[in-house]
Design an enzyme around this catalytic site. Sequence first.
Site, PDB file in Angstrom:
ATOM      1  N   ASP A 139      -2.068   9.321 -10.712  1.00 30.84           N
ATOM      2  CA  ASP A 139      -1.689   8.278 -11.803  1.00 30.84           C
ATOM      3  C   ASP A 139      -0.356   7.822 -11.931  1.00 30.84           C
ATOM      4  O   ASP A 139      -0.285   6.982 -12.395  1.00 30.84           O
ATOM      5  CB  ASP A 139      -2.945   8.742 -13.046  1.00 30.84           C
ATOM      6  CG  ASP A 139      -4.472   8.511 -12.673  1.00 30.84           C
ATOM      7  OD1 ASP A 139      -4.845   8.102 -11.558  1.00 30.84           O
ATOM      8  OD2 ASP A 139      -5.090   8.944 -13.775  1.00 30.84           O
ATOM      9  N   ASP A 160       1.148  -1.532  -0.003  1.00 32.98           N
ATOM     10  CA  ASP A 160       0.410   0.219   0.050  1.00 32.98           C
ATOM     11  C   ASP A 160       0.818   1.052   0.194  1.00 32.98           C
ATOM     12  O   ASP A 160       2.231   1.378   1.100  1.00 32.98           O
ATOM     13  CB  ASP A 160      -1.125  -0.253   1.329  1.00 32.98           C
ATOM     14  CG  ASP A 160      -1.813   0.734   1.233  1.00 32.98           C
ATOM     15  OD1 ASP A 160      -2.677   0.994   0.629  1.00 32.98           O
ATOM     16  OD2 ASP A 160      -1.414   2.186   2.157  1.00 32.98           O
ATOM     17  N   ILE A 161       0.138   1.990  -1.058  1.00 27.56           N
ATOM     18  CA  ILE A 161       1.782   3.752  -1.296  1.00 27.56           C
ATOM     19  C   ILE A 161       1.658   4.290   0.454  1.00 27.56           C
ATOM     20  O   ILE A 161      -0.413   4.795   0.668  1.00 27.56           O
ATOM     21  CB  ILE A 161       1.617   4.742  -1.828  1.00 27.56           C
ATOM     22  CG1 ILE A 161       1.782   3.270  -3.220  1.00 27.56           C
ATOM     23  CG2 ILE A 161       2.024   5.408  -2.227  1.00 27.56           C
ATOM     24  CD1 ILE A 161       0.620   4.157  -4.506  1.00 27.56           C
ATOM     25  N   ASN A 214      -2.349  12.416  -3.699  1.00 29.79           N
ATOM     26  CA  ASN A 214      -3.412  13.019  -4.339  1.00 29.79           C
ATOM     27  C   ASN A 214      -4.286  14.707  -4.022  1.00 29.79           C
ATOM     28  O   ASN A 214      -4.036  15.448  -5.458  1.00 29.79           O
ATOM     29  CB  ASN A 214      -4.709  12.065  -4.382  1.00 29.79           C
ATOM     30  CG  ASN A 214      -4.842  11.205  -5.612  1.00 29.79           C
ATOM     31  OD1 ASN A 214      -4.633  11.498  -6.319  1.00 29.79           O
ATOM     32  ND2 ASN A 214      -5.586   9.994  -5.628  1.00 29.79           N
ATOM     33  N   GLU A 273      -4.943   2.787  -4.511  1.00 25.54           N
ATOM     34  CA  GLU A 273      -3.717   2.188  -3.938  1.00 25.54           C
ATOM     35  C   GLU A 273      -2.941   1.139  -3.385  1.00 25.54           C
ATOM     36  O   GLU A 273      -1.580   0.653  -2.556  1.00 25.54           O
ATOM     37  CB  GLU A 273      -2.907   3.315  -3.441  1.00 25.54           C
ATOM     38  CG  GLU A 273      -3.470   3.726  -1.734  1.00 25.54           C
ATOM     39  CD  GLU A 273      -4.809   3.844  -1.677  1.00 25.54           C
ATOM     40  OE1 GLU A 273      -4.454   4.864  -0.103  1.00 25.54           O
ATOM     41  OE2 GLU A 273      -5.313   3.937  -2.203  1.00 25.54           O
TER      42      GLU A 273
END
Length: 340
Positions: free
Chosen positions: A222, A205-206, A213, A248
Amino acid sequence: MEEELNKKIEEYEYQIKLMSIFQDFLIDITKKLEIKELAENILKFLNESFKIENCSVIINRQRYLLGNLKDEKLIESENRIIKEVYKINIPYIVKNLKNDTILFDLKNTSEESLLVIPIINDNKIITYVNIYDKPENIHKKDVKLINYFLSKINYAILNSLEYTSVKDKSITDALTGLYNRNYFIEKLKNESMNFKKYLSLIMIDIDHFKNYNDKNGHQAGDYLLKELAVLLKNNFRTNDIIGRYGGEEFIIILPETDNETGMQVCERLRKSVENYNFKFKENQPNKLVTISIGLITTVSREIEIEDLIKEADTNLYKSKINGRNRATNSIIISKNLHLK
């Protein structure tokens, strides 16, 4: 006179035999929608019809081989000559790989000749056929005839490329090009039933993706997802299976990989992401884009894939609550025995 007549008869019989082989080849190749099968058929045809023993076919950036052609210098030689063929759209012969001016700095030890034939459709090269032979033999090959036969299979190659494109769209994530969730689950089911000793699963997971974002915009988000997908491809083996799980989150199958090795892989990836120069990373906490990782390894085929995913997700959550930018691992021995 009689000897000359016999030669003509032999040549005539050879051409009849060749046309028969080619007709069978044409019928068969139209049924080959998978690129690998199609390429193997081309190689088989060249071997049976023209006694070619060393050849490679490049379709859709994939290289398929006949003979021993895995040497890195040979691959680079092909790439360079292909660039020349791309400019002229006609076959090109390298008389000697060892002393050719385009290839001289490679210091090839092989003195073979190389013939590169492009297969063209609508003035666009769709396949390269690379034929190797001794210098004294390469000019004995009927290049015009080989080229003629190969020019007749462009429609079969186009069908295969179209089939592959449609198939890829159905199993890949449009943004990242990785396997989509549904197809990945199918691959995980297959791997979970067929592994021999170990099966490891990674969830990623980011960290602070919402912040990235919100501060930089959805286009930047993106970009980050696509860039991370490229990093993932570069950090895993060709037989590892990478998917986008959602949002993500990414998920990776490591076939036949034990937990210790899996953790080494996770740590290498974590550092690779942390050190990568992502755009707008200065807007992230600690001015870095990082990931959190959960790793699970099983030695039991009795474990349901839902439990594997759940355990990997639990480990990912532990990485998050323990400060992010880290990996957490565990091992499932059986349904009721987990090792942390």
